[in-house]
Design a protein around this motif. Sequence first.
Motif, PDB file in Angstrom:
ATOM      1  N   GLY A 167       0.800  -1.224   0.000  1.00  0.00           N
ATOM      2  CA  GLY A 167       0.000   0.000   0.000  1.00  0.00           C
ATOM      3  C   GLY A 167       0.827   1.265   0.000  1.00  0.00           C
ATOM      4  N   GLY A 168       2.094   1.166  -0.416  1.00  0.00           N
ATOM      5  CA  GLY A 168       2.987   2.317  -0.395  1.00  0.00           C
ATOM      6  C   GLY A 168       2.817   3.241  -1.583  1.00  0.00           C
ATOM      7  N   CYS A 169       3.672   4.244  -1.637  1.00  0.00           N
ATOM      8  CA  CYS A 169       3.549   5.306  -2.636  1.00  0.00           C
ATOM      9  C   CYS A 169       3.808   4.840  -4.063  1.00  0.00           C
ATOM     10  CB  CYS A 169       4.497   6.452  -2.281  1.00  0.00           C
ATOM     11  SG  CYS A 169       3.953   7.417  -0.842  1.00  0.00           S
ATOM     12  N   CYS A 170       4.469   3.715  -4.253  1.00  0.00           N
ATOM     13  CA  CYS A 170       4.683   3.211  -5.609  1.00  0.00           C
ATOM     14  C   CYS A 170       3.373   2.762  -6.247  1.00  0.00           C
ATOM     15  CB  CYS A 170       5.690   2.058  -5.609  1.00  0.00           C
ATOM     16  SG  CYS A 170       7.402   2.604  -5.416  1.00  0.00           S
ATOM     17  N   GLY A 171       2.328   2.624  -5.444  1.00  0.00           N
ATOM     18  CA  GLY A 171       1.012   2.296  -5.973  1.00  0.00           C
ATOM     19  C   GLY A 171       0.212   3.530  -6.342  1.00  0.00           C
ATOM     20  N   CYS A 195       5.288   6.811   6.822  1.00  0.00           N
ATOM     21  CA  CYS A 195       5.152   7.650   5.628  1.00  0.00           C
ATOM     22  C   CYS A 195       3.896   8.521   5.731  1.00  0.00           C
ATOM     23  CB  CYS A 195       5.086   6.783   4.375  1.00  0.00           C
ATOM     24  SG  CYS A 195       4.833   7.736   2.859  1.00  0.00           S
ATOM     25  N   SER A 196       4.079   9.835   5.705  1.00  0.00           N
ATOM     26  CA  SER A 196       2.943  10.758   5.845  1.00  0.00           C
ATOM     27  C   SER A 196       2.068  10.769   4.596  1.00  0.00           C
ATOM     28  CB  SER A 196       3.453  12.173   6.132  1.00  0.00           C
ATOM     29  OG  SER A 196       4.323  12.621   5.103  1.00  0.00           O
ATOM     30  N   CYS A 197       2.662  10.533   3.436  1.00  0.00           N
ATOM     31  CA  CYS A 197       1.875  10.493   2.202  1.00  0.00           C
ATOM     32  C   CYS A 197       0.928   9.295   2.224  1.00  0.00           C
ATOM     33  CB  CYS A 197       2.796  10.428   0.989  1.00  0.00           C
ATOM     34  SG  CYS A 197       1.940  10.539  -0.602  1.00  0.00           S
ATOM     35  N   CYS A 198       1.412   8.162   2.710  1.00  0.00           N
ATOM     36  CA  CYS A 198       0.556   6.976   2.831  1.00  0.00           C
ATOM     37  C   CYS A 198      -0.586   7.236   3.813  1.00  0.00           C
ATOM     38  CB  CYS A 198       1.380   5.779   3.295  1.00  0.00           C
ATOM     39  SG  CYS A 198       2.523   5.135   2.046  1.00  0.00           S
ATOM     40  N   GLU A 199      -0.282   7.956   4.882  1.00  0.00           N
ATOM     41  CA  GLU A 199      -1.319   8.281   5.873  1.00  0.00           C
ATOM     42  C   GLU A 199      -2.419   9.132   5.248  1.00  0.00           C
ATOM     43  OE1 GLU A 199      -1.599  11.024   9.869  1.00  0.00           O
ATOM     44  OE2 GLU A 199       0.058   9.583   9.747  1.00  0.00           O
ATOM     45  N   ARG A 200      -2.021  10.114   4.457  1.00  0.00           N
ATOM     46  CA  ARG A 200      -3.025  10.959   3.798  1.00  0.00           C
ATOM     47  C   ARG A 200      -3.839  10.148   2.789  1.00  0.00           C
ATOM     48  NH1 ARG A 200       1.348  14.615   4.093  1.00  0.00           N
ATOM     49  NH2 ARG A 200       2.071  14.036   2.002  1.00  0.00           N
ATOM     50  N   ALA A 201      -3.182   9.232   2.099  1.00  0.00           N
ATOM     51  CA  ALA A 201      -3.869   8.448   1.073  1.00  0.00           C
ATOM     52  C   ALA A 201      -4.910   7.504   1.675  1.00  0.00           C
ATOM     53  CB  ALA A 201      -2.852   7.657   0.256  1.00  0.00           C
ATOM     54  N   ARG A 202      -4.585   6.880   2.813  1.00  0.00           N
ATOM     55  CA  ARG A 202      -5.552   5.941   3.404  1.00  0.00           C
ATOM     56  C   ARG A 202      -6.592   6.649   4.265  1.00  0.00           C
ATOM     57  NH1 ARG A 202      -0.691   4.352   6.083  1.00  0.00           N
ATOM     58  NH2 ARG A 202      -0.584   5.298   8.148  1.00  0.00           N
ATOM     59  N   GLY A 203      -6.318   7.892   4.657  1.00  0.00           N
ATOM     60  CA  GLY A 203      -7.318   8.682   5.366  1.00  0.00           C
ATOM     61  C   GLY A 203      -7.341   8.517   6.868  1.00  0.00           C
ATOM     62  N   GLU A 265      -8.255  11.292  -9.334  1.00  0.00           N
ATOM     63  CA  GLU A 265      -8.681   9.984  -8.848  1.00  0.00           C
ATOM     64  C   GLU A 265      -8.500   8.917  -9.918  1.00  0.00           C
ATOM     65  OE1 GLU A 265     -12.561  10.024  -7.202  1.00  0.00           O
ATOM     66  OE2 GLU A 265     -12.665   7.859  -6.949  1.00  0.00           O
ATOM     67  N   GLU A 266      -8.765   9.307 -11.190  1.00  0.00           N
ATOM     68  CA  GLU A 266      -8.669   8.333 -12.276  1.00  0.00           C
ATOM     69  C   GLU A 266      -7.236   7.866 -12.499  1.00  0.00           C
ATOM     70  OE1 GLU A 266     -12.210  10.660 -12.449  1.00  0.00           O
ATOM     71  OE2 GLU A 266     -10.122  11.280 -12.551  1.00  0.00           O
ATOM     72  N   SER A 267      -6.264   8.757 -12.225  1.00  0.00           N
ATOM     73  CA  SER A 267      -4.875   8.408 -12.526  1.00  0.00           C
ATOM     74  C   SER A 267      -4.150   7.777 -11.354  1.00  0.00           C
ATOM     75  CB  SER A 267      -4.109   9.667 -12.953  1.00  0.00           C
ATOM     76  OG  SER A 267      -3.968  10.551 -11.852  1.00  0.00           O
ATOM     77  N   GLN A 268      -4.816   7.602 -10.221  1.00  0.00           N
ATOM     78  CA  GLN A 268      -4.157   7.059  -9.039  1.00  0.00           C
ATOM     79  C   GLN A 268      -3.520   5.708  -9.341  1.00  0.00           C
ATOM     80  OE1 GLN A 268      -3.633   7.773  -5.850  1.00  0.00           O
ATOM     81  NE2 GLN A 268      -4.657   9.731  -5.607  1.00  0.00           N
ATOM     82  N   GLY A 269      -2.198   5.680  -9.328  1.00  0.00           N
ATOM     83  CA  GLY A 269      -1.483   4.413  -9.474  1.00  0.00           C
ATOM     84  C   GLY A 269      -1.558   3.798 -10.851  1.00  0.00           C
ATOM     85  N   SER A 270      -2.086   4.511 -11.842  1.00  0.00           N
ATOM     86  CA  SER A 270      -2.295   3.886 -13.144  1.00  0.00           C
ATOM     87  C   SER A 270      -0.995   3.448 -13.793  1.00  0.00           C
ATOM     88  CB  SER A 270      -3.029   4.857 -14.070  1.00  0.00           C
ATOM     89  OG  SER A 270      -2.286   6.060 -14.211  1.00  0.00           O
TER      90      SER A 270
END
Length: 281
Positions: A167-171, A195-203, A265-270
């Motif tokens: 579930g890290g930032c590479c996704g 990772c603060s970015c991961c925290e923001r992403a999962r909410g 949202e559409e480009s998340q991890g694409s």
Amino acid sequence: MPATEVPKAVVKTGPGYGWKVKCTESYYVWGDESDEGLELESSGDICLLQRYRYSTFANRDTPPPYPTDLKGLLQTEVALRENTQREIALKEKIEELAKEDTYATVVQDLQEELSTLSKEYWTLERRWWEIRSSYCDGPLARGIEFWRSQPKWYMHRVLVEDCVGRGGCCGRDCGCCSHRQSERKFAVGHCTVECSCCERARGFALDPEQKSQLRETFKLDCNRPRAWYYDRMRTASLLGLMAGNYENPLNLIVDVPPRYTAPSEESQGSKWKNYLRGSSR
């Protein structure tokens, strides 16, 4: 040999590695490259060369004469990344609080934690060198030095896939792992529980129990039911190798440009998802 006879020296070189040795049977130093290793260096086949180096310590029938704490090195690197990612998160909080009318004691507490993290980093950095400097000169050490000399070694396909799976930032398209914003030497690498970015992403933020559980689940340890996971991460991280793959390890380094704005949202991890679909084995 007569006292007046000078031993005949043989000069052997390995192109591209800045390595040269002049040796005779009587001049041999422990750790000098073997004839097989020299031939592989000369061949230019990096994958085969790294696989040869791997075999020198992975062969259970002929264990190395000196212990090599690869597990300790990798675990220390995880701790260093966790430290730097926590530091980044705290600095982001302090910067955000500076925009608000916040009690000085709150910022002071964060500053004190930053100071503690800095001391811990100093200790961990020396722990890393204690382990790394204990490796005897030889094929394994040369293999690690070669791979880690690549600026983006940590963007190896195996390590990227692992980050995505956790579930890290590479996704996502944030580019944090490839271009993490820190001056710390050991900041490079993939996401940890801090990772603060991961925290923001999962909410939501992870509580101490959740962090502890995740650390245990993905702990790099050979004496565990999931020892294969450790072996896979170790081989990719230290030598750039991947089981069943005979490509040049340098071709297994993947990268994306950094993004500093929130992706749609559409480009998340694409990009990574499409890449991983194409590289499935």
